[in-house]
Design a protein around this motif. Structure first.
Motif, PDB file in Angstrom:
ATOM      1  N   UNK A  46      -7.488 -44.824  29.068  1.00 39.01           N
ATOM      2  CA  UNK A  46      -8.748 -44.097  28.885  1.00 39.01           C
ATOM      3  C   UNK A  46      -8.515 -42.799  28.118  1.00 39.01           C
ATOM      4  N   UNK A  47      -7.417 -42.124  28.424  1.00 38.81           N
ATOM      5  CA  UNK A  47      -7.069 -40.891  27.708  1.00 38.81           C
ATOM      6  C   UNK A  47      -6.852 -41.182  26.232  1.00 38.81           C
ATOM      7  N   UNK A  48      -6.171 -42.282  25.958  1.00 42.73           N
ATOM      8  CA  UNK A  48      -5.936 -42.672  24.568  1.00 42.73           C
ATOM      9  C   UNK A  48      -7.244 -42.927  23.834  1.00 42.73           C
ATOM     10  N   UNK A  49      -8.161 -43.644  24.447  1.00 42.57           N
ATOM     11  CA  UNK A  49      -9.426 -43.946  23.776  1.00 42.57           C
ATOM     12  C   UNK A  49     -10.284 -42.698  23.574  1.00 42.57           C
ATOM     13  N   UNK A  50      -9.964 -41.628  24.299  1.00 46.65           N
ATOM     14  CA  UNK A  50     -10.658 -40.355  24.093  1.00 46.65           C
ATOM     15  C   UNK A  50      -9.940 -39.471  23.080  1.00 46.65           C
ATOM     16  N   UNK A  51      -8.984 -40.056  22.353  1.00 48.60           N
ATOM     17  CA  UNK A  51      -8.396 -39.360  21.215  1.00 48.60           C
ATOM     18  C   UNK A  51      -7.027 -38.758  21.423  1.00 48.60           C
ATOM     19  N   UNK A  52      -6.510 -38.785  22.656  1.00 54.64           N
ATOM     20  CA  UNK A  52      -5.197 -38.186  22.937  1.00 54.64           C
ATOM     21  C   UNK A  52      -4.139 -39.276  22.779  1.00 54.64           C
ATOM     22  N   UNK A  53      -3.366 -39.188  21.717  1.00 51.45           N
ATOM     23  CA  UNK A  53      -2.389 -40.228  21.405  1.00 51.45           C
ATOM     24  C   UNK A  53      -0.992 -39.909  21.931  1.00 51.45           C
TER      25      UNK A  53
END
Length: 436
Positions: free
Chosen positions: A120-127
């Motif tokens: 979920x963090x990744x899909x919010x832009x944090x790679x």
């Protein structure tokens, strides 16, 4: 065949030579790595993102009508449409009305074997994320991931002093030899930094710094009982949480009362921080002196303001304390301290899963420009992680961790809530994917 006996002195010198060569190897290869390198594309298909506003993380003005080419998992070219030709057969993504940024990097996030949360963090832009202080076993689930997750940098269990605070997350330091053994073990397990927790006595700091420096990894700290200036003079490179500066900025008597309260009860700090910060005079000479010391020693600050945010309607002293925290971040930035973005997972006034975006908003409230905040969230954090040759900006040769954002965050940082597409290591992430 003759047996050759080596004297103890020769053996010592050979060992020292090996250690020096090892240290030299670290120094010549400074880029630190995540523990879960993501898979990249299986071919060299060129992907082109066109008609986009390019915000490359380097701090300069955006380029409009830009084109970015990705080949495999690397950025091939980036520039205006007049500078970059799209090759025949490229896979096209139209970025009209959107901005393209480097993937966001979170300097302070905690997780316990929760791949769903990481996705979920990744899909919010944090790679890319770093967990400062959780043990490696808290990340065993990475090895069984069935979906894309952000790059994860680990420090291992934080180094704390007896009797400790969070015992399931800590290594309680027994001696200087113990510190050296712990750090060596952390590095062998993929650790790319060391986290000091607030009960570790100052007398151990130099050993931590020297040992970590041997392995070319940074040391960061959460401070409560040790003053920030003492930690900086001992060699500390990164300070986690704005509250870590409290005892250095407060009146000596207020700082003493706070330390005594924390020494007696770990939980005293929770409300004690607000009591302490509500009384800090930011115009005092000691504030300027602490900032000058931080700048001179190239200290990086990850304020995690979101986790401490209080507003009108909360207790008056808490709101006043947070205003001082916010203002101090602005003062630190103006003085030349490098500020980086860390979410610390959540905050009272942050939307669920979007604490990172709230932190970016608070940086703007503290006086940073949106472009400065974007650099704090990308390239400055990559430097903090010592991986800036791979991540943190949109430049040819770097890994293709990219995000498409609706609107223009260089003008309005609130646009960072409108993440439309995320690319990790050259591949687009399925934002609709459900993770069990």
């Amino acid at each position: 065949m003759k047996t050759v006996k080596l004297s103890n002195n020769i053996i010592f010198l050979l060992g020292l030579g090996f250690l020096c060569l090892t240290n030299l190897a670290f120094a010549q290869n400074p880029s630190l790595l995540e523990v879960n390198p993501p898979e990249g594309p299986s071919n060299n298909q060129v992907r082109a993102i066109v008609n986009v506003r390019l915000i490359d993380g380097l701090g300069g003005p955006p380029q409009v009508n830009a084109v970015v080419l990705v080949k495999g998992n690397r950025i091939l070219k980036a520039g205006t449409e007049d500078q970059v030709a799209v090759p025949v057969g490229a896979e096209i993504t139209d970025g009209t009305g959107m901005s393209l940024l480097p993937g966001l990097i979170d300097s302070h996030l905690h997780n316990v074997n929760n791949n769903k949360a990481l996705h979920a963090i990744l899909t919010n832009g944090v790679t890319t994320v770093r967990d400062p202080g959780h043990p490696f076993r808290f990340y065993q689930s990475l090895h069984f991931a069935q979906t894309k997750l952000p790059r994860v940098y680990l420090t291992g269990a934080h180094l704390d002093g007896y009797p400790g605070v969070y015992l399931d997350q800590a290594a309680l330091v027994r001696s200087t030899d113990h510190i050296q053994t712990l750090i060596k073990d952390y590095v062998m397990q993929g650790g790319s930094g060391i986290k000091i927790y607030f009960r570790l006595p100052l007398k151990y700091y130099e050993t931590v710094m020297r040992t970590a420096d041997f392995y070319h990894i940074p040391v960061v700290a959460h401070l409560e009982l040790v003053d920030a200036e003492d930690a900086i003079l001992a060699g500390l490179q990164g300070i986690e949480h704005i509250t870590s500066f409290g005892t250095s900025l407060a009146e000596p008597e207020d700082a003493r009362e706070f330390r005594e309260g924390v020494q007696a009860d770990n939980n005293y700090r929770r409300d004690g921080r607000y009591l302490l910060w509500s009384k800090i005079d930011l115009s005092a000479d000691r504030v300027k002196e602490v900032l000058a010391l931080a700048v001179k020693n190239n200290v990086v600050l990850s304020p995690t303001l979101t986790t401490f945010e209080r507003q009108a309607g909360d207790e008056e002293y808490q709101a006043k304390a947070f205003k001082n925290m916010l203002d101090f971040v602005g003062m630190a930035h103006q003085a030349g301290v490098t500020i980086v973005t860390g979410s610390h997972n959540s905050g009272k006034y942050a939307q669920r899963g979007l604490a990172y975006q709230r932190e970016m908003e608070l940086f703007v409230e503290a006086g940073m420009s949106p472009l400065e905040v974007i650099s704090s969230s990308t390239l400055h954090n990559a430097r903090y992680f010592r991986t800036q040759d791979r991540l943190g900006s949109i430049e040819p040769g770097k890994l293709a961790d990219l995000i498409l954002v609706e609107g223009d965050p260089s003008v309005d940082i609130k646009a960072m809530y409108a993440i439309r597409k995320v690319m990790l290591n050259g591949e687009w992430v399925d934002r609709e994917e459900v993770v069990e």
